[in-house]
Design a protein around this motif. Sequence first.
Motif, short mmCIF file in Angstrom:
data_model
loop_
_atom_site.label_atom_id
_atom_site.label_comp_id
_atom_site.label_asym_id
_atom_site.label_seq_id
_atom_site.Cartn_x
_atom_site.Cartn_y
_atom_site.Cartn_z
N ARG A 56 0.80 -1.21 0.00
CA ARG A 56 0.00 0.00 0.00
C ARG A 56 0.84 1.26 0.00
O ARG A 56 0.36 2.33 -0.36
N ALA A 57 2.07 1.20 0.47
CA ALA A 57 2.98 2.35 0.50
C ALA A 57 2.48 3.48 1.39
O ALA A 57 2.64 4.65 1.07
N LEU A 58 1.90 3.13 2.50
CA LEU A 58 1.40 4.12 3.44
C LEU A 58 2.27 4.19 4.70
O LEU A 58 1.77 4.28 5.80
N GLY A 59 3.59 4.15 4.52
CA GLY A 59 4.51 4.15 5.65
C GLY A 59 4.59 5.49 6.36
O GLY A 59 3.95 6.48 5.99
N ALA A 60 5.44 5.53 7.36
CA ALA A 60 5.60 6.70 8.21
C ALA A 60 6.14 7.92 7.46
O ALA A 60 5.95 9.04 7.90
N GLY A 61 6.78 7.71 6.32
CA GLY A 61 7.36 8.83 5.58
C GLY A 61 6.38 9.62 4.73
O GLY A 61 6.75 10.62 4.11
N ILE A 62 5.13 9.22 4.72
CA ILE A 62 4.11 9.91 3.92
C ILE A 62 3.62 11.15 4.66
O ILE A 62 3.22 11.07 5.81
N VAL A 63 3.65 12.30 3.98
CA VAL A 63 3.14 13.54 4.58
C VAL A 63 1.62 13.54 4.45
O VAL A 63 1.09 13.39 3.34
N THR A 64 0.93 13.70 5.58
CA THR A 64 -0.54 13.65 5.57
C THR A 64 -1.18 14.93 6.11
O THR A 64 -2.40 15.09 5.99
N ALA A 65 -0.40 15.82 6.68
CA ALA A 65 -0.95 17.05 7.25
C ALA A 65 0.21 17.99 7.58
O ALA A 65 1.37 17.58 7.53
N GLY A 66 -0.13 19.22 7.88
CA GLY A 66 0.87 20.18 8.33
C GLY A 66 1.22 21.23 7.30
O GLY A 66 0.64 21.27 6.21
N PRO A 67 2.17 22.09 7.65
CA PRO A 67 2.52 23.21 6.77
C PRO A 67 3.02 22.78 5.38
O PRO A 67 2.70 23.44 4.39
N LEU A 68 3.78 21.71 5.30
CA LEU A 68 4.26 21.24 4.01
C LEU A 68 3.10 20.75 3.14
O LEU A 68 3.02 21.05 1.95
N TRP A 69 2.19 19.99 3.73
CA TRP A 69 1.00 19.51 3.02
C TRP A 69 0.22 20.73 2.50
O TRP A 69 -0.21 20.74 1.35
N ASP A 70 0.07 21.74 3.36
CA ASP A 70 -0.66 22.96 2.97
C ASP A 70 0.03 23.67 1.81
O ASP A 70 -0.63 24.13 0.87
N LEU A 71 1.35 23.78 1.85
CA LEU A 71 2.10 24.42 0.77
C LEU A 71 1.88 23.68 -0.55
O LEU A 71 1.58 24.30 -1.58
N VAL A 72 2.02 22.37 -0.52
CA VAL A 72 1.85 21.57 -1.73
C VAL A 72 0.41 21.69 -2.25
O VAL A 72 0.18 21.81 -3.45
N TYR A 73 -0.54 21.73 -1.35
CA TYR A 73 -1.94 21.93 -1.75
C TYR A 73 -2.11 23.27 -2.47
O TYR A 73 -2.68 23.33 -3.56
#
Length: 138
Positions: free
Chosen positions: A109-126
């Motif tokens: 599934r590739a849903l490991g701990a290294g996946i960004v799911t929230a936070g300032p970086l997620w917001d920037l990419v959005y």
Amino acid sequence: MSPVIARFHAETGPEPLFVRVRQVLSSVRELRLHGGHLAERTVGTDAPLADLRAFDPAAWDLILVEARQDTGKFVSTTWRRRYPNGEWWVVIGFGDTVRTLYQASGNKRALGAGIVTAGPLWDLVYQVNTSLVEAHSV
């Protein structure tokens, strides 16, 4: 110095990043298959190399996208596709170059701990990719 990269999953977004990838990779294209790592992974296998020579994004599931942390723009993508001999995953980098191709277990599934799911970086990419998608749609 190389830019720092962050990894995002199709299940956790941000959705505009995945929409943007589909905008850019929207038609059949020839991928470059010259990497040494690719050769190591596919020697002696029945890897679907012909489907990479004429890569049709519509035939593959987009799973992961890596984006630069400083710009929010994508730099590589990971796709999967089922074949009679199993599931194959391909990582496509800059310039339509295949970084790697491998046969994966059907439950990967590739849903490991290294996946960004929230936070300032997620917001920037959005935000960055929302703007890019809208600019492309005009």
